[in-house]
Scaffold this motif. Sequence first.
Motif, mmCIF file in Angstrom:
data_model
loop_
_atom_site.group_PDB
_atom_site.id
_atom_site.type_symbol
_atom_site.label_atom_id
_atom_site.label_comp_id
_atom_site.label_asym_id
_atom_site.label_seq_id
_atom_site.Cartn_x
_atom_site.Cartn_y
_atom_site.Cartn_z
ATOM 1 N N SER A 1 3.596 61.843 39.761
ATOM 2 C CA SER A 1 4.563 62.826 39.272
ATOM 3 C C SER A 1 5.980 62.280 39.250
ATOM 4 O O SER A 1 6.780 62.632 38.381
ATOM 5 N N GLY A 2 6.338 61.411 40.217
ATOM 6 C CA GLY A 2 7.687 60.853 40.245
ATOM 7 C C GLY A 2 7.972 59.986 39.038
ATOM 8 O O GLY A 2 8.981 60.158 38.344
ATOM 9 N N MET A 3 7.083 59.036 38.758
ATOM 10 C CA MET A 3 7.253 58.159 37.603
ATOM 11 C C MET A 3 7.111 58.945 36.301
ATOM 12 O O MET A 3 7.796 58.643 35.307
ATOM 13 N N SER A 4 6.257 59.959 36.282
ATOM 14 C CA SER A 4 6.112 60.781 35.085
ATOM 15 C C SER A 4 7.414 61.485 34.740
ATOM 16 O O SER A 4 7.752 61.655 33.563
ATOM 17 N N SER A 5 8.174 61.903 35.762
ATOM 18 C CA SER A 5 9.464 62.552 35.510
ATOM 19 C C SER A 5 10.416 61.602 34.803
ATOM 20 O O SER A 5 11.166 61.998 33.900
ATOM 21 N N ILE A 6 10.401 60.334 35.201
ATOM 22 C CA ILE A 6 11.270 59.344 34.568
ATOM 23 C C ILE A 6 10.817 59.071 33.136
ATOM 24 O O ILE A 6 11.617 59.061 32.193
ATOM 25 N N LEU A 7 9.524 58.871 32.955
ATOM 26 C CA LEU A 7 9.007 58.576 31.618
ATOM 27 C C LEU A 7 9.191 59.750 30.663
ATOM 28 O O LEU A 7 9.314 59.560 29.444
ATOM 29 N N SER A 8 9.238 60.955 31.205
ATOM 30 C CA SER A 8 9.410 62.138 30.363
ATOM 31 C C SER A 8 10.808 62.234 29.773
ATOM 32 O O SER A 8 11.084 63.117 28.960
ATOM 33 N N SER A 9 11.688 61.331 30.162
ATOM 34 C CA SER A 9 13.038 61.325 29.587
ATOM 35 C C SER A 9 13.025 60.987 28.106
ATOM 36 O O SER A 9 14.052 61.111 27.425
ATOM 37 N N ALA A 10 11.874 60.579 27.575
ATOM 38 C CA ALA A 10 11.760 60.359 26.125
ATOM 39 C C ALA A 10 12.042 61.641 25.357
ATOM 40 O O ALA A 10 12.351 61.602 24.157
ATOM 41 N N GLU A 11 11.961 62.766 26.051
ATOM 42 C CA GLU A 11 12.179 64.058 25.399
ATOM 43 C C GLU A 11 13.575 64.173 24.804
ATOM 44 O O GLU A 11 13.748 64.698 23.686
ATOM 45 N N LEU A 12 14.606 63.714 25.529
ATOM 46 C CA LEU A 12 15.975 63.947 25.082
ATOM 47 C C LEU A 12 16.316 63.226 23.776
ATOM 48 O O LEU A 12 16.874 63.850 22.861
#
Length: 300
Positions: free
Chosen positions: A239-250
């Motif tokens: 979940s921690g790394m997923s939060s970082i990778l989810s920054s593709a959203e912006l």
Amino acid sequence: MPKWIYPVMIAVGSSCYGILSTNIKLAMNAGFTASEAVTAQYMTGFFLALILFAAINRRLPNLKGASALIPAGVFTAATGIVYGKSLIYLPASLAVVLLFQFTWIGMLIDCIARKRLPNRAEVFSLVLLFAGTVLAAGLIGTDLTGIPWQGWAWGMAAALTFSLFIFSNRKSVEGMDTLTRMLVTSFVAVIVISVFQSPEILWNGSLPDGLWMYGLLLGVFGIIAPVALFGMAVPHVGSGMSSILSSAELPVAVTVSVLLLHEPFSVLQLAGIIVILIGMIVPSLFERRRSAPPNVTEST
């Protein structure tokens, strides 16, 4: 599957969320409310999940362990509700920025749950992501004093619930395939949405009046694609790394809002997107260096 595919799936799934704010704004411009658009998103998403399951699996779902997916369904519905509320008060770009705070909130939740401190790569990445967010959203030189406090509150609430959605996907359910997981999650979500939003769209004529088009887009990009991709990938990535990778959203959200809503775009915003992309790949580079075998020189 090869290991590299799971981070890609997280990035693609989060990119789908980047399209939502613009689509909800377009629905509002067409005369529908944010509540109606969000309800159409989750109802359409559930029916699409049901159709996919019936067409591909052609059997009754195996619901053993389904209770573990209730939090994922609740938190994805909660994210849709509060994010839709934020868009009433905020421009699409600023709403995405507040939602984007899930990067550090998600890392904090992961650290508390696992009783650990973030490593240097994660801290460095979060610093880059924060700096890139400020630039990409065009916040420099922008007067934010006129933004109602309700917008800030709903936006940060969306960041928290989205962080909890990612965290609730951290474990796989033994014996449950992706389609069943998506069906259960979307079913729980549509129940929550029906209680708190606008179930009357089923009988008040809004759907045939054009709302169905927005609901279809929102259902595909807000339910089907991200729920399936996060459900498959988060247990492998964490979940921690997923939060970082989810920054593709912006970057996706900014690009779509510029193209469809004609919001302004500057060189600083382009620089911010580049910084965000760098912040996304930093942890992967550190991980690759750490896992690489040491060089061994033969003595002669």
